[in-house]
Design a protein around this motif. Structure first.
Motif, short mmCIF file in Angstrom:
data_model
loop_
_atom_site.label_atom_id
_atom_site.label_comp_id
_atom_site.label_asym_id
_atom_site.label_seq_id
_atom_site.Cartn_x
_atom_site.Cartn_y
_atom_site.Cartn_z
N GLN A 1 30.62 44.67 37.22
CA GLN A 1 31.86 45.30 36.74
C GLN A 1 33.07 44.61 37.36
OE1 GLN A 1 31.98 47.63 34.30
NE2 GLN A 1 34.14 47.02 34.42
N ALA A 2 33.00 44.33 38.65
CA ALA A 2 34.14 43.67 39.32
C ALA A 2 34.40 42.31 38.70
CB ALA A 2 33.87 43.53 40.82
N TRP A 3 33.33 41.61 38.33
CA TRP A 3 33.49 40.29 37.71
C TRP A 3 34.20 40.40 36.36
CZ3 TRP A 3 33.53 35.44 39.00
CH2 TRP A 3 33.40 34.46 38.01
N LEU A 4 33.77 41.41 35.56
CA LEU A 4 34.41 41.57 34.25
C LEU A 4 35.84 42.07 34.38
CD1 LEU A 4 31.48 43.00 32.14
CD2 LEU A 4 32.33 40.67 32.26
N ASP A 5 36.18 42.70 35.52
CA ASP A 5 37.54 43.17 35.74
C ASP A 5 38.51 42.04 36.01
OD1 ASP A 5 37.05 45.78 35.32
OD2 ASP A 5 36.92 46.36 37.42
N MET A 6 37.97 40.88 36.41
CA MET A 6 38.86 39.75 36.70
C MET A 6 39.30 39.12 35.40
SD MET A 6 37.10 37.99 39.99
CE MET A 6 37.67 36.34 39.70
N PRO A 7 40.63 38.90 35.25
CA PRO A 7 41.08 38.26 34.01
C PRO A 7 40.68 36.78 33.97
CG PRO A 7 42.96 38.83 35.41
CD PRO A 7 41.73 39.25 36.14
N GLN A 8 40.40 36.27 32.77
CA GLN A 8 40.10 34.83 32.60
C GLN A 8 41.35 34.02 32.92
OE1 GLN A 8 37.19 33.60 31.70
NE2 GLN A 8 36.20 34.86 30.14
N PRO A 9 41.26 32.80 33.38
CA PRO A 9 40.06 32.12 33.85
C PRO A 9 39.64 32.62 35.24
CG PRO A 9 42.00 30.73 34.10
CD PRO A 9 42.46 31.98 33.44
N ARG A 10 38.31 32.80 35.42
CA ARG A 10 37.84 33.34 36.70
C ARG A 10 36.75 32.44 37.26
NH1 ARG A 10 36.04 38.34 33.05
NH2 ARG A 10 34.41 37.29 31.91
#
Ligand code: SF4
Lengths: 321, 146
Positions: B75-84
């Motif tokens: 979830q934390a990963w998907l919360d980061m806006p692209q580019p990540r």
């Protein structure tokens, strides 16, 4: 047509958004550099705040699942617009660019509160519980510092001076009027009431900028940047720009109201720059040498000692001290 | 093309990091905290620790992913806006290390992240724990690969 183009230029380029944003980002750099020097570090390069903002504008904007999209997306723009108009309203009289008066203290005060209000609304619209805590703290802080800030700024308008046996007072809330008064009788700061009011105002500016010890709304170690928590990408970039605008506006406003403003000579400009830098450096040093207070302590501090100092200054100004 | 390149250049100059400890032994987390001390002064490169994944560009992950951490990490990963981007700090985050075959872990972080985001980009920083210089080096190499 020409007049409208001129206003748009004043608002968007000089001394409005473009000029103030640039100045504000340089001041943000100064703030980080001074912090680094206090901690015996080298600190970031001059272009750092610019790259930060450019990077934020290149990132994806994510809508949180529980958010109210329209309010969430509109609020960064409101914060930026409010701070931008406030910046041009403060800088126009300072530079003597406007032919007729553009706004007074009341308008500027309202516009300067816009970024905080927009942040509160945006945080509430984001649907995040930690952001809601941050927003509620920001409301309380706003209630706390607005009263002493307004009282302190009124001192400049109410101060009574003796000029050749006659009682003179600025008696106006227009920024040009306050400037003209100071050119006539010397800076407001020179009298005890002005000094007290200036002290109260600089503490309020500390809170208005959300700096330690009054960064309760953004306490990153306990509520993870609080009100800003759900903002990423462009929204966060706009809030950062609004903050930079405030950093360019508030010290200039203090110099305008208390410290004689700007005279159009080389020394005048240098003295003005020195005063603005001095105020920013004081804010940064206070930030670096103090722990964060709790929200109840902050509120008690602003409604107690700071409000008292500001009101005493107001009374003293009326009595001619 | 031009706008893309200026955003990439900006990203290289201001990578904001967000730290996720996915149940390692805590030693790597302490080394990450070390990185941020005045001695190493990562602010020189624009690296800044932020408190929310929404503000972050680079995720620092330490430790193997325990079963309890799995969904939180995703979830934390998907919360980061692209580019990540992500940096696997320590041998545990690279390849499970001492926790290999332990009953409580559900896999190395790179596999866990690829489940939700097949194009996730990582760099691996081995060491138990890696030195702060090595972690900074890892971030620099990751940004250099953009
Ligand atoms: S790599 Fe070593 S120091 Fe780091 S979490 Fe694993 S066991 Fe601990």
């Amino acid at each position: 047509m020409g007049a409208i183009a001129e206003w748009v230029f004043h608002l968007l380029v000089f001394p409005g958004v473009l000029f103030s944003v640039t100045l504000g980002l340089v001041l943000v750099w100064l703030e980080r550099k001074v912090t680094a020097l206090v901690q015996w570090r080298k600190g970031p390069p001059l272009a750092q705040p610019f790259w930060d903002v450019v990077k934020l504008f290149g990132k994806e904007t994510i809508l949180p699942a529980d958010s109210v999209p329209r309010a969430f997306l509109a609020m960064p723009l409101v914060a930026f617009a409010g701070a931008g108009v406030a910046a041009s309203l403060v800088w126009l009289p300072l530079l003597g660019l406007a032919e007729r008066p553009v706004g007074d203290l009341i308008v500027v005060l309202y516009l300067l509160a816009m970024p905080s209000l927009a942040l509160i609304l945006g945080a509430s619209a984001s649907g995040n519980p930690l952001a809601a805590i941050g927003a509620s703290r920001d409301v309380k802080l706003l209630l706390g510092y607005e009263l002493p800030f307004v009282a302190a700024l009124l001192v400049a308008a109410f101060q009574v001076r003796d000029v050749d046996g006659a009682q003179v007072s600025a008696g106006t809330l227009s920024l040009e009027g306050i400037l003209a008064f100071q050119q006539q009788v010397g800076s407001v700061l020179a009298r005890p009431s002005g000094l007290l009011a200036f002290l109260a105002a600089i503490i309020c500016v500390q809170a208005k900028l959300g700096r330690v010890p009054f960064d309760v709304a953004e306490a990153e170690t306990e509520i993870g940047e609080g009100a800003l928590l759900e903002y990423g990408g462009v929204g966060l970039g706009l809030f950062k720009l609004a903050h930079a605008l405030q950093l360019a506006t508030l010290p200039a406003l203090l110099v305008l109201v208390f410290w004689g403003g700007l005279t159009a000579t080389v020394w005048g400009v240098l003295a003005f720059a020195g005063k603005v830098l001095a105020i920013v450096v004081v804010v940064v040093l206070v930030e670096n040498t103090n722990p964060r207070v709790r929200i109840d302590q902050a509120l008690r501090f602003f409604w107690g000692p700071v409000a008292l100092v500001a009101l005493v200054a107001l009374l003293a100004a009326r009595l001619g001290y | 093309m031009l706008t893309k390149s200026i955003f990439t250049r900006a990203l290289k100059r201001s990578p904001w990091v967000f730290h996720v400890g996915t149940s390692g032994c805590n030693n790597c987390d302490i080394e990450i905290a070390d990185c941020l001390t005045p001695r190493f002064d990562v602010e020189r490169f624009g690296i800044k620790l932020v408190g929310s994944p929404r503000h972050a560009d680079v995720m620092l992950i330490s430790g193997p992913v325990s079963r309890a951490c799995r969904e939180v990490l995703q979830q934390a990963w998907l919360d980061m806006p692209q580019p990540r981007l992500a940096v696997m700090v320590g041998v545990c985050a690279c390849s499970m290390g001492a926790y290999k075959d332990a009953y409580s872990v559900s896999g190395p972080p790179d596999k866990v992240l690829r489940e939700v985001d097949p194009d996730a980009r990582f760099v691996y920083v081995p060491g138990c724990p890696p030195k702060p210089e090595t972690i900074v080096m890892g971030i620099v190499k990751l940004l250099g690969s953009l």
